[in-house]
Design a protein around this motif. Structure first.
Motif, PDB file in Angstrom:
ATOM      1  N   GLU A 248       0.822  -1.209   0.000  1.00 15.67           N
ATOM      2  CA  GLU A 248       0.000   0.000   0.000  1.00 15.67           C
ATOM      3  C   GLU A 248       0.856   1.259   0.000  1.00 15.67           C
ATOM      4  O   GLU A 248       0.514   2.255  -0.648  1.00 15.67           O
ATOM      5  CB  GLU A 248      -0.932   0.001   1.222  1.00 15.67           C
ATOM      6  CG  GLU A 248      -2.087  -0.961   1.067  1.00 15.67           C
ATOM      7  CD  GLU A 248      -3.007  -0.951   2.280  1.00 15.67           C
ATOM      8  OE1 GLU A 248      -2.837  -0.081   3.145  1.00 15.67           O
ATOM      9  OE2 GLU A 248      -3.883  -1.827   2.345  1.00 15.67           O
ATOM     10  N   VAL A 249       1.955   1.200   0.738  1.00 18.46           N
ATOM     11  CA  VAL A 249       2.840   2.370   0.760  1.00 18.46           C
ATOM     12  C   VAL A 249       3.470   2.590  -0.608  1.00 18.46           C
ATOM     13  O   VAL A 249       3.533   3.710  -1.112  1.00 18.46           O
ATOM     14  CB  VAL A 249       3.920   2.206   1.841  1.00 18.46           C
ATOM     15  CG1 VAL A 249       4.899   3.363   1.805  1.00 18.46           C
ATOM     16  CG2 VAL A 249       3.286   2.097   3.207  1.00 18.46           C
ATOM     17  N   VAL A 250       3.908   1.473  -1.237  1.00 18.38           N
ATOM     18  CA  VAL A 250       4.563   1.592  -2.545  1.00 18.38           C
ATOM     19  C   VAL A 250       3.617   2.215  -3.564  1.00 18.38           C
ATOM     20  O   VAL A 250       3.993   3.111  -4.316  1.00 18.38           O
ATOM     21  CB  VAL A 250       5.035   0.202  -3.034  1.00 18.38           C
ATOM     22  CG1 VAL A 250       5.600   0.303  -4.445  1.00 18.38           C
ATOM     23  CG2 VAL A 250       6.078  -0.366  -2.089  1.00 18.38           C
TER      24      VAL A 250
ATOM     25  N   ALA B 240      16.731   1.001   2.917  1.00 21.62           N
ATOM     26  CA  ALA B 240      16.785   2.464   2.906  1.00 21.62           C
ATOM     27  C   ALA B 240      17.237   2.980   1.541  1.00 21.62           C
ATOM     28  O   ALA B 240      16.720   3.980   1.039  1.00 21.62           O
ATOM     29  CB  ALA B 240      17.729   2.950   4.002  1.00 21.62           C
ATOM     30  N   LEU B 241      18.184   2.267   0.912  1.00 20.81           N
ATOM     31  CA  LEU B 241      18.645   2.659  -0.426  1.00 20.81           C
ATOM     32  C   LEU B 241      17.481   2.602  -1.415  1.00 20.81           C
ATOM     33  O   LEU B 241      17.289   3.498  -2.231  1.00 20.81           O
ATOM     34  CB  LEU B 241      19.766   1.728  -0.909  1.00 20.81           C
ATOM     35  CG  LEU B 241      21.122   1.838  -0.205  1.00 20.81           C
ATOM     36  CD1 LEU B 241      22.081   0.792  -0.745  1.00 20.81           C
ATOM     37  CD2 LEU B 241      21.702   3.234  -0.402  1.00 20.81           C
ATOM     38  N   LEU B 242      16.706   1.519  -1.297  1.00 24.64           N
ATOM     39  CA  LEU B 242      15.548   1.337  -2.161  1.00 24.64           C
ATOM     40  C   LEU B 242      14.547   2.467  -1.987  1.00 24.64           C
ATOM     41  O   LEU B 242      13.952   2.961  -2.943  1.00 24.64           O
ATOM     42  CB  LEU B 242      14.855   0.034  -1.758  1.00 24.64           C
ATOM     43  CG  LEU B 242      14.984  -1.104  -2.722  1.00 24.64           C
ATOM     44  CD1 LEU B 242      14.619  -2.393  -2.049  1.00 24.64           C
ATOM     45  CD2 LEU B 242      14.071  -0.843  -3.863  1.00 24.64           C
ATOM     46  N   SER B 243      14.360   2.829  -0.715  1.00 27.24           N
ATOM     47  CA  SER B 243      13.402   3.879  -0.420  1.00 27.24           C
ATOM     48  C   SER B 243      13.868   5.212  -1.022  1.00 27.24           C
ATOM     49  O   SER B 243      13.058   5.986  -1.540  1.00 27.24           O
ATOM     50  CB  SER B 243      13.244   3.946   1.098  1.00 27.24           C
ATOM     51  OG  SER B 243      12.798   5.177   1.498  1.00 27.24           O
ATOM     52  N   TRP B 253      16.531   4.888 -12.494  1.00 21.52           N
ATOM     53  CA  TRP B 253      15.982   3.578 -12.145  1.00 21.52           C
ATOM     54  C   TRP B 253      16.957   2.718 -11.364  1.00 21.52           C
ATOM     55  O   TRP B 253      16.559   1.857 -10.576  1.00 21.52           O
ATOM     56  CB  TRP B 253      15.534   2.823 -13.403  1.00 21.52           C
ATOM     57  CG  TRP B 253      16.624   2.652 -14.410  1.00 21.52           C
ATOM     58  CD1 TRP B 253      16.932   3.493 -15.435  1.00 21.52           C
ATOM     59  CD2 TRP B 253      17.599   1.608 -14.463  1.00 21.52           C
ATOM     60  NE1 TRP B 253      18.022   3.041 -16.127  1.00 21.52           N
ATOM     61  CE2 TRP B 253      18.456   1.886 -15.556  1.00 21.52           C
ATOM     62  CE3 TRP B 253      17.842   0.463 -13.700  1.00 21.52           C
ATOM     63  CZ2 TRP B 253      19.519   1.066 -15.899  1.00 21.52           C
ATOM     64  CZ3 TRP B 253      18.907  -0.362 -14.038  1.00 21.52           C
ATOM     65  CH2 TRP B 253      19.733  -0.056 -15.128  1.00 21.52           C
ATOM     66  N   TRP B 254      18.271   2.940 -11.584  1.00 17.20           N
ATOM     67  CA  TRP B 254      19.250   2.042 -10.975  1.00 17.20           C
ATOM     68  C   TRP B 254      19.290   2.108  -9.442  1.00 17.20           C
ATOM     69  O   TRP B 254      19.596   1.133  -8.791  1.00 17.20           O
ATOM     70  CB  TRP B 254      20.653   2.320 -11.545  1.00 17.20           C
ATOM     71  CG  TRP B 254      21.045   3.762 -11.513  1.00 17.20           C
ATOM     72  CD1 TRP B 254      21.737   4.396 -10.530  1.00 17.20           C
ATOM     73  CD2 TRP B 254      20.756   4.749 -12.507  1.00 17.20           C
ATOM     74  NE1 TRP B 254      21.894   5.715 -10.843  1.00 17.20           N
ATOM     75  CE2 TRP B 254      21.307   5.972 -12.054  1.00 17.20           C
ATOM     76  CE3 TRP B 254      20.084   4.733 -13.738  1.00 17.20           C
ATOM     77  CZ2 TRP B 254      21.196   7.155 -12.774  1.00 17.20           C
ATOM     78  CZ3 TRP B 254      19.987   5.915 -14.455  1.00 17.20           C
ATOM     79  CH2 TRP B 254      20.533   7.115 -13.974  1.00 17.20           C
ATOM     80  N   ILE B 255      18.934   3.256  -8.876  1.00 18.47           N
ATOM     81  CA  ILE B 255      19.041   3.387  -7.407  1.00 18.47           C
ATOM     82  C   ILE B 255      18.084   2.423  -6.709  1.00 18.47           C
ATOM     83  O   ILE B 255      18.415   1.840  -5.683  1.00 18.47           O
ATOM     84  CB  ILE B 255      18.757   4.832  -6.953  1.00 18.47           C
ATOM     85  CG1 ILE B 255      19.642   5.807  -7.736  1.00 18.47           C
ATOM     86  CG2 ILE B 255      19.013   4.992  -5.452  1.00 18.47           C
ATOM     87  CD1 ILE B 255      19.378   7.253  -7.411  1.00 18.47           C
ATOM     88  N   ALA B 256      16.903   2.239  -7.270  1.00 14.77           N
ATOM     89  CA  ALA B 256      15.951   1.318  -6.649  1.00 14.77           C
ATOM     90  C   ALA B 256      16.185  -0.119  -7.099  1.00 14.77           C
ATOM     91  O   ALA B 256      15.788  -1.057  -6.422  1.00 14.77           O
ATOM     92  CB  ALA B 256      14.521   1.735  -6.974  1.00 14.77           C
TER      93      ALA B 256
END
Lengths: 304, 287
Positions: A248-250, B240-243, B253-256
């Motif tokens: 849901e957050v995503v 956290a990196l994904l966030s 796009w590469w960071i996530a």
């Protein structure tokens, strides 16, 4: 019937334990008033809150008060929304429910053909491919899968909406994201279940009667493999809800997950507590229903 | 000493004969190695800001630079180095939280299964209560109250997941209890504590090993989910990196993407090794 009553009675202590732990955390881990109010609360607000919580009374009395409030569905005022917490949570419930139902349907639609196929084609390339994919499906964190799906289908291909709730199209990516881990689990289980069933006597009988391959596998084999599927879904409801919260957050899906996470960040404890109870009751209810369904579907099962 | 070496070699041989098992072991060894020697492997300082190199794509793409293999984030920090450092927290939390969960869950499972009756019902209702609330939500609730440091984070995740062990150990004990050797021990007046520790515990070890391994996988996913939601330990984590990358999905796009691949590969390795262990240690169980 006695079984149902016994099961219902087991639910009561469970709810007690949950309420007790929530109470302990809200009241012992620090000054609840400070935690429940925004950081810039005035002295009058603090005083009013202390009185409304009955903090001048002994702990046991406080717990009693807390419990009776919970039973009445009163979790206190949300300072973010300036109203009772429970209605805010209940308002979000349908969105989460919709997402979960869609996720379960998708995971069943994916896992039944794949699980059966990989059992029939045991140890072939197809089996290897399906087994490999399902391990991969289990290994991927759902929020990352969600972002990747978003990247491909919304950002590059632009065929599906990026986020929020609306048409059926909005539901597709969040449902796949939530359902993938479950689909992977179900596929693995259905495969081993079908492998067991395929060697049963009644399968040989069905085949010797000259029934078509399709009918043998899907009508006789699959039907007997489906029971554990119900159990597995029920056992994983909690995990599924957990996954849905993150999904849901995503996707900015306006369900309980989004609500609870913003409430945690804002320290809106009334809403957080209400969310916990609503979700717990939802999970317990789902497990209870699955238990009964299991009994209805398979009368061979005798309960103590 | 000699026998120890022999059994170790035997295990290694068994592992070698399983393709998926060895793949899992190789992945885990690589990730552990990377985490242990992160400071030697990482080509850049993880906090080094270089605005001249901001938002560079991976080196093989147009505009990428060879010194930033996986590209950079909006502040020009090297993504490859950050992904390498991210492995530390994931492994540390994954393994420590599993130990915490096991230390709570195994004794409760033993006691619950062995004594039965009220004690059993009591613990099993707690398990039910625990299961009724998703682990993520328990962690959110508790971490929302406390200022989460790493130790607190590990404890919370461990305490929230102990029930897996309690359940598995309990059901093992329930069937072991009916076996001759336990019955004999009871009849001959061996103390309960001795039966629990000397006779039952060794017999549930293989299940505990299997559950622990697979739990590390689940725990890493929980850790990264919480980090992704902004409630993780204050450190560089894959979640956290994904966030971070989520906000730049359309442009960078590469960071996530790469931190997620790192999580997936690590978890995959653990699942593969765990499945192999289960097949080897417990040939009767399926699913």
């Amino acid at each position: 019937m006695t079984y149902i009553i016994k099961k219902l009675f087991q639910i009561i202590p469970v709810l007690f334990i949950i309420s007790f732990v929530v109470f302990i955390f809200v009241n012992v881990s620090g000054d609840p008033v400070v935690l429940m109010l925004p950081e810039d609360a005035s002295n009058e607000e603090i005083k009013a809150m202390q009185e409304s919580l009955g903090l001048d009374k002994p702990v046991i009395v406080q717990y009693g008060l807390f419990l009776s409030n919970v039973m009445k569905g009163q979790f206190g005022q949300s300072f973010v929304y300036k109203q009772e917490a429970l209605p805010i949570v209940l308002e979000r419930l349908p969105a989460t429910f919709e997402l979960m139902i869609a996720a379960i349907i998708i995971s069943i639609l994916i896992s039944i053909p794949l699980g059966v196929l990989s059992a029939i084609k045991r140890n072939t390339f197809i089996d290897l491919f399906i087994s490999g994919t399902s391990v991969l499906g289990k290994a991927m964190p759902n929020f990352w899968l969600g972002l990747m799906l978003m990247l491909v289908f919304s950002v590059y291909l632009q065929i599906l909406p990026v986020s929020s709730r609306g048409s059926l199209l909005h539901l597709v990516l969040p449902a796949i994201t939530t359902g993938t881990a479950m689909a992977a689990e179900l596929t693995r289980m259905l495969r081993s279940q079908m492998l067991d069933v395929l060697h049963q006597d009644y399968m040989r009988t069905a085949r010797s009667k000259g029934l078509s391959h399709f009918s043998v596998v899907y009508k006789h084999g699959l039907r007997n493999s489906l029971l554990p599927v119900i159990t597995l879904i029920a056992l994983n409801i909690s995990t599924l809800v957990g996954g849905a919260l993150v999904t849901e957050v995503v996707f900015a899906w306006p369900g309980i997950g989004q609500l609870v996470i913003s409430a945690v960040h804002a320290r809106d404890m009334a809403v957080v507590q209400a969310c916990i109870f609503v979700i717990a009751i939802f999970v317990i209810g789902a497990n209870f229903l699955a238990d009964i369904l299991y009994r209805v579907v398979d009368p061979r099962i005798k309960y103590r | 000493m000699k026998t120890n070496q022999l059994t170790f070699l035997k295990w290694l041989k068994m592992l070698g004969s399983s393709k998926t098992g060895s793949l899992g072991a190789i992945i885990i060894l690589t990730v552990t190695f990377t985490a242990s020697f992160a400071s030697f492997i990482a080509p850049h300082d993880v906090y080094e800001v270089n605005l001249n190199a901001a938002s560079l794509p991976p080196s093989w793409m147009d505009g990428g630079e060879s010194q930033y293999v996986l590209g950079t984030d909006r502040l020009g920090r090297d993504l490859f180095s950050r992904v390498i450092y991210g492995s530390q927290i994931s492994l540390l939390v994954g393994i420590s939280a599993v130990i915490v969960a096991g230390v709570i869950g195994v004794p409760i499972g033993l006691i619950s299964g062995y004594y039965g009756g009220f004690i059993d019902s009591f613990f099993m209702r707690i398990v039910d209560a625990n299961i009724a609330i998703p682990v993520i939500l328990i962690a959110l609730f508790v971490l929302g109250f406390l200022n989460p440091n790493l130790i607190m984070f590990i404890l919370v995740v461990g305490v929230a997941t102990w029930y897996t062990y309690a359940r598995v150990v309990r059901s093992e004990v329930l069937s072991l209890k009916e076996r001759e050797f336990i019955k004999a021990a009871r009849v001959t007046g061996v103390r309960n504590s001795v039966i629990l520790i000397r006779h039952l515990l060794p017999n549930v070890t293989s299940s505990v090993i299997v559950v622990s391994t697979l739990s590390v996988a689940t725990t890493i996913i929980i850790e990264s989910s919480l980090s992704f939601l902004g409630l993780g330990p204050k450190a560089i984590t894959w979640g956290a990196l994904l966030s971070d990358g989520r906000d730049y999905l359309a442009t960078s796009w590469w960071i996530a993407t790469f931190p997620g691949i790192a999580i997936t590969i690590t978890v995959l390795g653990i699942i593969l090794l765990g499945d192999w262990l289960r097949d080897v240690l417990d040939p009767h169980s399926h699913v």
